[in-house]
Design a protein around this motif. Sequence first.
Motif, PDB file in Angstrom:
ATOM      1  N   VAL A  83       0.833  -1.206   0.000  1.00 52.20           N
ATOM      2  CA  VAL A  83       0.000   0.000   0.000  1.00 52.20           C
ATOM      3  C   VAL A  83       0.865   1.252   0.000  1.00 52.20           C
ATOM      4  O   VAL A  83       0.579   2.222  -0.715  1.00 52.20           O
ATOM      5  CB  VAL A  83      -0.947  -0.007   1.222  1.00 52.20           C
ATOM      6  CG1 VAL A  83      -1.682   1.325   1.347  1.00 52.20           C
ATOM      7  CG2 VAL A  83      -1.949  -1.155   1.106  1.00 52.20           C
ATOM      8  N   SER A  84       1.945   1.247   0.783  1.00 56.86           N
ATOM      9  CA  SER A  84       2.814   2.425   0.833  1.00 56.86           C
ATOM     10  C   SER A  84       3.531   2.658  -0.484  1.00 56.86           C
ATOM     11  O   SER A  84       4.005   3.761  -0.753  1.00 56.86           O
ATOM     12  CB  SER A  84       3.839   2.273   1.959  1.00 56.86           C
ATOM     13  OG  SER A  84       4.742   1.214   1.682  1.00 56.86           O
ATOM     14  N   HIS A  86       2.205   2.943  -3.266  1.00 52.48           N
ATOM     15  CA  HIS A  86       1.440   3.891  -4.092  1.00 52.48           C
ATOM     16  C   HIS A  86       2.033   5.286  -4.009  1.00 52.48           C
ATOM     17  O   HIS A  86       1.984   6.051  -4.991  1.00 52.48           O
ATOM     18  CB  HIS A  86      -0.027   3.913  -3.646  1.00 52.48           C
ATOM     19  CG  HIS A  86      -0.714   2.583  -3.765  1.00 52.48           C
ATOM     20  ND1 HIS A  86      -0.326   1.631  -4.679  1.00 52.48           N
ATOM     21  CD2 HIS A  86      -1.764   2.055  -3.082  1.00 52.48           C
ATOM     22  CE1 HIS A  86      -1.119   0.568  -4.562  1.00 52.48           C
ATOM     23  NE2 HIS A  86      -1.994   0.803  -3.596  1.00 52.48           N
ATOM     24  N   ASP A  87       2.576   5.636  -2.850  1.00 44.64           N
ATOM     25  CA  ASP A  87       3.160   6.961  -2.658  1.00 44.64           C
ATOM     26  C   ASP A  87       4.682   6.945  -2.735  1.00 44.64           C
ATOM     27  O   ASP A  87       5.292   7.932  -3.144  1.00 44.64           O
ATOM     28  CB  ASP A  87       2.729   7.537  -1.299  1.00 44.64           C
ATOM     29  CG  ASP A  87       1.220   7.664  -1.190  1.00 44.64           C
ATOM     30  OD1 ASP A  87       0.589   8.052  -2.191  1.00 44.64           O
ATOM     31  OD2 ASP A  87       0.683   7.370  -0.098  1.00 44.64           O
ATOM     32  N   TYR A  92       7.129  -0.885  -2.864  1.00 43.06           N
ATOM     33  CA  TYR A  92       6.996  -2.062  -3.723  1.00 43.06           C
ATOM     34  C   TYR A  92       8.224  -2.963  -3.598  1.00 43.06           C
ATOM     35  O   TYR A  92       8.108  -4.195  -3.618  1.00 43.06           O
ATOM     36  CB  TYR A  92       6.806  -1.640  -5.181  1.00 43.06           C
ATOM     37  CG  TYR A  92       5.468  -1.001  -5.450  1.00 43.06           C
ATOM     38  CD1 TYR A  92       4.278  -1.622  -5.067  1.00 43.06           C
ATOM     39  CD2 TYR A  92       5.379   0.231  -6.088  1.00 43.06           C
ATOM     40  CE1 TYR A  92       3.046  -1.048  -5.310  1.00 43.06           C
ATOM     41  CE2 TYR A  92       4.155   0.825  -6.345  1.00 43.06           C
ATOM     42  CZ  TYR A  92       2.988   0.185  -5.944  1.00 43.06           C
ATOM     43  OH  TYR A  92       1.770   0.769  -6.186  1.00 43.06           O
ATOM     44  N   THR A 226      -2.251   4.271   5.373  1.00 47.18           N
ATOM     45  CA  THR A 226      -1.824   2.917   5.003  1.00 47.18           C
ATOM     46  C   THR A 226      -2.708   1.854   5.643  1.00 47.18           C
ATOM     47  O   THR A 226      -3.214   0.957   4.968  1.00 47.18           O
ATOM     48  CB  THR A 226      -0.360   2.687   5.408  1.00 47.18           C
ATOM     49  OG1 THR A 226       0.469   3.633   4.722  1.00 47.18           O
ATOM     50  CG2 THR A 226       0.092   1.284   5.039  1.00 47.18           C
ATOM     51  N   HIS A 229      -6.162   1.207   4.245  1.00 47.86           N
ATOM     52  CA  HIS A 229      -6.278   0.516   2.956  1.00 47.86           C
ATOM     53  C   HIS A 229      -5.505  -0.800   2.941  1.00 47.86           C
ATOM     54  O   HIS A 229      -5.243  -1.352   1.869  1.00 47.86           O
ATOM     55  CB  HIS A 229      -5.759   1.416   1.829  1.00 47.86           C
ATOM     56  CG  HIS A 229      -6.495   2.715   1.698  1.00 47.86           C
ATOM     57  ND1 HIS A 229      -6.138   3.854   2.403  1.00 47.86           N
ATOM     58  CD2 HIS A 229      -7.581   3.058   0.971  1.00 47.86           C
ATOM     59  CE1 HIS A 229      -6.966   4.849   2.095  1.00 47.86           C
ATOM     60  NE2 HIS A 229      -7.856   4.381   1.229  1.00 47.86           N
ATOM     61  N   LEU A 233      -6.160  -4.698  -1.345  1.00 46.33           N
ATOM     62  CA  LEU A 233      -5.101  -5.059  -2.269  1.00 46.33           C
ATOM     63  C   LEU A 233      -5.661  -5.857  -3.432  1.00 46.33           C
ATOM     64  O   LEU A 233      -6.708  -6.511  -3.306  1.00 46.33           O
ATOM     65  CB  LEU A 233      -4.035  -5.909  -1.559  1.00 46.33           C
ATOM     66  CG  LEU A 233      -2.865  -5.182  -0.916  1.00 46.33           C
ATOM     67  CD1 LEU A 233      -3.323  -4.403   0.302  1.00 46.33           C
ATOM     68  CD2 LEU A 233      -1.781  -6.180  -0.528  1.00 46.33           C
TER      69      LEU A 233
END
Length: 362
Positions: A83-84, A86-87, A92, A226, A229, A233
């Motif tokens: 999730v983190s 994304h920013d 990833y 975070t 959400h 996923l």
Amino acid sequence: AMFHLFTHAFFKALLFLGAGSVIHGMHHEQDMRRMGHLTKYLPVTFGVMIVGTIAITGLGIPGIDLGFAGFYSKDAIINAAFVSGHDQGFGYFAYIVGVLVAGLTSFYSWRLAFMTFSGTAKWEHASHGDSPHGAVVAHPDQSHASAAQIETHSEPDTNPRTDDGHADHGHGAFKPHESPWVMLVPLLALSVGAIFSGGLFDRMFIGEGRDAFWRGAIFTSAHNTTLAHIDALPVWAAQAPLVLSVIGLLVAAYYYLLHPAYAKAIADNDGLLYRFVYNKWYVDEIYQATFVKGARALGDVLWHTGDQKIIDGGGPNGVAWLSARAGRGLAVLQSGYLYHYAFVMLLGVAGLLTYALMAWKH
């Protein structure tokens, strides 16, 4: 992280103490290559070790949130990393590393379980001095032990044990035994935590009840969403940790449960990859060559150049050397002969008179 620290305490302590129970039941043997087929002799220890293995590998069903403790906390960390991402792209990368590590953890954990409790009884051969691969060997500290001591696979000064774990002052046959209840009760208690601590405390640590649970003890920015959400996923991302864990389990089962001869053949081949893994990725050697030797080299420079030459040389040692040198020079003038001192005094008087006459003249 705090949630995983909490759940981890149960199953990691369970595995460590379970290993101690195995070592006790195996009369202090610690080499898994000398074990095998222990389920029959250590049934309770086997059961709690399987619980710990399932918990540490994070097996569970993501769709319905059903699993042991490690499933909740491990997947929460991996999902939060995704999730983190994304920013921050680094998230990833952390997700990929976490998924791969989940597979490795599953492999080595199930390898431990299969080698220790399943397969043939390596200790039947080891008790007569045979190595797991057929060569007759003794323990490193048994080089001077008697043949009877080596056959019982004990330390030179350790008495063999009977089936109930009590000392046998003869030389009876080696046989594993279950640990006493004073050791098993803590294992059973930790098993309860390894099974239920994740599901029971998930809501409080990272779920909708986290604010009331933490009550400001851990700061979370209002802009950090975070955890809100963490369950949203893609299906493939949520299933990946479980898939890798199952793959690790299957690979371990294939090599150490179904076809142990293949694992032995890989070890006997002594290939580059095997040596790399067997030597723990050479982490110790690299650490020794860089940090240990590097720190020692830096320390030697600071010691010899900085401390001895600069600090001591320019400080106390330098002053002491200068004083000693000056003392030796002045000592030449101290002959002890009266006529030497009278001569010096006459030179002094002549000098003073010369100075006085020149001053009076001007």
